[in-house]
Write an enzyme that holds these catalytic residues in place. Structure first.
Site, PDB file in Angstrom:
ATOM      1  N   LYS A 172      42.715  44.390  53.461  1.00  0.00           N
ATOM      2  CA  LYS A 172      43.954  44.443  52.676  1.00  0.00           C
ATOM      3  C   LYS A 172      43.876  45.144  51.370  1.00  0.00           C
ATOM      4  CE  LYS A 172      46.386  41.573  50.449  1.00  0.00           C
ATOM      5  NZ  LYS A 172      47.200  42.502  49.585  1.00  0.00           N
ATOM      6  N   GLU A 245      34.050  38.114  44.085  1.00  0.00           N
ATOM      7  CA  GLU A 245      33.483  38.995  43.000  1.00  0.00           C
ATOM      8  C   GLU A 245      34.685  39.020  42.273  1.00  0.00           C
ATOM      9  OE1 GLU A 245      33.067  40.793  39.977  1.00  0.00           O
ATOM     10  OE2 GLU A 245      34.235  42.426  41.075  1.00  0.00           O
ATOM     11  N   CYS A 279      36.462  44.282  35.324  1.00  0.00           N
ATOM     12  CA  CYS A 279      35.860  43.020  35.169  1.00  0.00           C
ATOM     13  C   CYS A 279      34.729  42.889  34.110  1.00  0.00           C
ATOM     14  CB  CYS A 279      35.743  42.277  36.576  1.00  0.00           C
ATOM     15  SG  CYS A 279      34.681  43.199  37.541  1.00  0.00           S
ATOM     16  N   GLU A 372      40.548  36.557  30.183  1.00  0.00           N
ATOM     17  CA  GLU A 372      40.164  37.855  30.566  1.00  0.00           C
ATOM     18  C   GLU A 372      41.489  38.766  30.142  1.00  0.00           C
ATOM     19  OE1 GLU A 372      38.343  40.245  34.182  1.00  0.00           O
ATOM     20  OE2 GLU A 372      39.662  39.075  34.497  1.00  0.00           O
TER      21      GLU A 372
END
Length: 468
Positions: A172, A245, A279, A372
């Site tokens: 997906k 991840e 990331c 983040e």
């Protein structure tokens, strides 16, 4: 209207529900995609489960040939894939064609080779009269969820090791960037048996249906920490294997012996690549007090010279209006102590471009330090000692990547050993190679992408013992 690809064929969704796709460079509608529901997920999972017995029995050489053929097809169709990627991400064309697609092709070829290099322990007699050996087997049906920051590359990073190991896949893609996944499945239909690689399109509910499906044996996601926790929680109810991840908040420890101008250029390149939507982005700079002022000035100058929203842009827009709002919110909520040196605002009156930003004089408990950012923003903090630098670096919930900038080799080794991150660079930040693992600790998830470690993630270990 983009549709699912199941068993090598386009399949409309079972409902009339659709999602709107937006070009982030303009903010205007670029297309529509189906929003799959449970029955659509059932169809794709059933196809993958039906294809698994045949694919798992294929030889490594057969799987290698199929992946090599897919790599060749992707390489020859690079322009078509680039058009789709750019339409939904706004990335500079040269970046997609010269950097990202070649890396995707290389990854497929790497894991094609890995399929034939599966190693195991030697068969021997650990008990008198009994021979033992270990089998490495595919896990089964893998549900994989890819992010929107590198739609094609992350799809390839997921499917290549899974397919090479003999698993079947239902992928997906992110709901805002589905086109290259559909193209990849269309292309793979000519190289792989029907049902081996399937794509379902949709929102978070579609992803949850994949994770909770009874035919799912392993779930792999690249995404935010919040999404990873959601996946892990759902998968735990059925004891499914997970490969997570997740987010990052990379510290860059800059010591007083560096070439400041050169270091600033390297940091800005790693911070602003892909609009900081990475990331491992070089977003959190920790500078020794002896070079702090000089480094802040050099970062500000380098950032001011970085282009976006232009024909020769160094990076493109943020992915969506929601992401633009999120990054702007982090800036708007800065405390009075923070010093906005450059940027900090939308970069154009069209699309979702954000200006290269440098913020100095930040504190460890600032929201923008702890969270983040996922935007073209550099924060800078000051430290006085090596021990303080390590403590500040580790004092976040993430553990994906970090870097150490120094001419002192012994210091680089000491600090890299103390940093609680899955990847530590020295005097650079960001390069990844297929031969080495990529993955983090703590709230950055678990499991490895790339390398033989990733291939092993998609296998299970079986002990076989025979009485002589």
């Amino acid at each position: 209207m983009l549709t699912n690809v199941v068993a090598g064929r386009h399949r409309p969704a079972s409902t009339g529900s659709a999602l709107t796709l937006v070009d982030p460079s303009t903010g205007t509608t670029s297309g529509h995609t189906v929003n799959s529901r449970q029955s659509d997920v059932d169809e794709a999972m059933t196809a993958a489960a039906s294809a698994f017995p045949r694919w798992r029995r294929s030889t490594p050489a057969e799987r290698q040939r199929a992946l090599l053929a897919l790599a060749d097809a992707l390489e020859s169709g690079a322009e078509t894939f680039a058009d789709a990627e750019i339409r939904e991400t706004g990335k500079p064309r040269r970046v997609v064609l010269d950097e990202e697609i070649p890396e995707c092709v290389s990854a497929l070829r790497f894991f094609a080779g890995a399929a034939r290099l599966l190693e195991g322990t030697a068969a021997t007699e650990y008990a008198p009269g009994h021979t033992s050996f270990v089998r490495r087997e595919p896990v089964g049906v893998c549900a994989q969820i890819a992010p929107w920051n590198y739609p094609l590359m992350m799809a390839v990073w997921k499917i290549a090791p899974a397919l090479a190991a003999g698993n079947t896949v239902v992928l997906k893609p992110a709901e805002t960037t589905p086109s290259t996944a559909v193209l990849l499945a269309e292309t793979a239909a000519e190289q792989l048996p029907p049902g081996t690689f399937n794509v379902v399109l949709g929102d978070r509910d579609t992803g949850r249906a994949l994770v909770s499906h009874p035919l799912t044996d392993l779930v792999s996601i690249t995404g935010s920490t919040r999404a990873g926790i959601d996946v892990a929680t759902t998968a735990a109810a059925d004891l499914k294997r997970t490969h997570l991840e997740l987010g990052g908040n990379a510290p860059l420890l800059v010591f007083g012996d560096v070439d400041v101008a050169e270091t600033a250029e390297g940091i800005c390149a790693a911070a602003f690549y892909n609009a900081g939507q990475d990331c491992t982005a070089a977003s959190r700079v920790l500078a020794h007090e002896s070079v702090y002022d000089e480094l802040v000035a050099a970062l500000t100058k380098a950032a001011a010279g970085t282009r976006t929203a232009t024909a020769d842009a160094d990076f493109g827009p943020l992915n969506s209006a929601a992401q633009l709002s999120r990054v702007q919110g982090l800036i708007d909520r800065l405390g009075d102590h923070a010093e906005l040196r450059t940027g900090g605002r939308r970069a154009a009156d069209h699309g979702f471009f954000f200006s290269p930003t440098v913020i100095a004089n930040l504190r460890q408990d600032d929201e923008i330090v702890q969270e983040e950012i996922f935007g073209p923003v550099i924060t800078v903090q000051r430290f006085a000692s090596e021990a303080e630098a390590v403590a500040l670096a580790n004092d976040v919930r993430y553990g994906l990547a970090a870097s150490v900038w120094t001419r002192d080799h012994a210091r680089a080794l000491r600090v890299s050993a103390e940093l609680d991150f899955g990847c530590v660079w020295v005097n650079t930040h960001g390069p990844l190679v297929l031969e080495m693992p990529h993955g983090g600790f703590r709230h950055s998830g678990h499991g490895k992408d790339l390398s033989a470690y990733s291939f092993a993630e998609y296998t299970r270990v079986k002990h076989v013992m025979s009485r002589l």
